[in-house]
Enzyme design. Structure first.
Site, short mmCIF file in Angstrom:
data_model
loop_
_atom_site.label_atom_id
_atom_site.label_comp_id
_atom_site.label_asym_id
_atom_site.label_seq_id
_atom_site.Cartn_x
_atom_site.Cartn_y
_atom_site.Cartn_z
N ASP A 184 -10.89 2.99 4.64
CA ASP A 184 -11.29 1.58 4.63
C ASP A 184 -12.81 1.42 4.67
OD1 ASP A 184 -9.37 -0.50 4.51
OD2 ASP A 184 -8.58 0.06 6.48
N LYS A 197 0.84 -1.20 0.00
CA LYS A 197 0.00 0.00 0.00
C LYS A 197 0.87 1.25 0.00
CE LYS A 197 -3.64 -2.60 2.29
NZ LYS A 197 -4.28 -3.06 3.53
N GLN A 220 -4.13 -1.51 9.87
CA GLN A 220 -4.13 -2.86 9.28
C GLN A 220 -4.76 -3.86 10.25
OE1 GLN A 220 -3.33 -3.53 6.14
NE2 GLN A 220 -3.67 -5.71 6.33
N1 GUN Z 1 -6.86 -6.74 6.48
C1 GUN Z 1 -7.30 -7.48 5.43
N2 GUN Z 1 -7.93 -6.69 4.53
C2 GUN Z 1 -7.89 -5.43 5.03
C3 GUN Z 1 -8.38 -4.18 4.55
O1 GUN Z 1 -9.01 -4.07 3.49
N3 GUN Z 1 -8.12 -3.11 5.36
C4 GUN Z 1 -7.46 -3.22 6.54
N4 GUN Z 1 -7.29 -2.11 7.26
N5 GUN Z 1 -7.01 -4.37 7.02
C5 GUN Z 1 -7.22 -5.46 6.26
#
Ligand code: GUN
Length: 296
Positions: free
Chosen positions: A121, A54, A98
């Site tokens: 998110d 990311k 995350q």
């Molecule tokens: N863990 C797995 N997928 C995601 C996501 O789309 N966002 C976040 N913040 N954590 C994740």
């Protein structure tokens, strides 16, 4: 193979190019570059990989990327204090904590602490609540399910009036995917571990989204001929015959299901690249919101 392949890699590239063009446009008009911050608590290897991807993608598209890594034994107060500090930082447009967080932390409280305007998110209860309500729109939609819907739109799969089945009810994928499909006027069934006659239910689906986390669970006889199948699962399977010592696969038995499906989005190479592309798009949108460039 009869199914047409949904090319998530190519579609994600287009989304990223649009995000990069929107960033360039903002910069040309004198606005600051959109900024995304990632917060990682602990050192889960898979999460470290995702967070790194990311951050690199942000830079590639001309955005600012900031990162914070906290120790695995951080307290709830420490994590929330960091989120609060990031809420107040004007260089930060999007905050990504995350998931999963270490077990002793209350993830709902952490997600609630994120400013809804920086919730790229789409996991804040305000945004999730609006997603679940008729006539209301969230500021941001969760990236993976948004990517699934985008893929269906791109290849012209009609959602209105379709029977859609979502396998899995997670907060991150299954439930928001189902809510998005309802918003698009599909008739939606959510399946989970207690669902009876799972194969029969799936076989009714014109659209099948597999986000169940079970290796190649969806077989050929689970799929209605001509259905659109989106595989969200990612599994790493050890295999000494492969150069890397493993291979990746999804929740769908790709080879056999592609003999009956009308459309199929494979894993790997489908939804994965879309998730990160939608995150980039959401971060640009957060910066546009912060600068009053879009109506919300
Ligand atoms: N863990 C797995 N997928 C995601 C996501 O789309 N966002 C976040 N913040 N954590 C994740």
């Amino acid at each position: 193979m009869t199914a047409k392949l949904i090319d998530g890699k190519a579609i994600a590239k287009k989304v990223r190019e649009q995000a990069a063009a929107d960033v360039a446009d903002m910069v040309a008009k004198g606005y600051a570059r959109p900024g995304l911050v990632t917060v990682l608590v602990g050192a889960d290897p898979a999460s470290e990989v995702y967070v790194g991807m990311k951050q690199r993608m942000c830079k590639k598209l001309g955005m600012e990327s900031f990162s914070h890594t906290l120790p695995a034994d951080s307290t709830q107060e420490e994590v929330e204090a960091l989120v609060q500090q990031l809420n107040e930082d004007p260089k930060v447009n999007g905050i990504l904590v995350q998931l999963p967080l270490p077990g002793h932390l209350d993830d709902e409280a952490v997600l609630k602490a994120i400013s809804p305007e920086k919730d790229i998110d789409g996991f804040h209860p305000l945004n999730m609540g609006r997603l679940a309500q008729k006539g209301r729109e969230p500021l941001f939609v969760p990236c993976t399910p948004d990517g699934c819907i985008y893929l269906l739109d791109e290849v012209g799969v009609k959602m209105e009036g379709a029977n859609a089945v979502v396998l899995g009810r997670s907060n991150i994928v299954g439930m928001p995917a189902a809510l998005l499909l309802v918003k698009r006027n599909a008739t939606v069934t959510i399946c989970h571990s207690r669902t009876k006659n799972l194969a029969d239910v799936c076989r009714q689906a014109d659209i099948l989204i597999a986000a169940v986390g079970r290796v190649e669970m969806v077989k050929k006889d689970w799929v209605k001929p001509g259905a659109a199948v989106i595989d969200v699962g990612t599994h790493r399977i050890d295999d000494d015959t492969k150069e890397k010592g493993y291979y990746l696969t999804g929740d769908v038995a790709f080879d056999e299901v592609s003999e009956v499906a009308g459309w199929i989005s494979p894993s790997p190479g489908g939804v994965g690249p879309m998730t990160i592309a939608m995150l980039m798009r959401n971060t640009v949108r957060a910066a546009q919101i912060a600068n009053g460039l879009v109506e919300v």
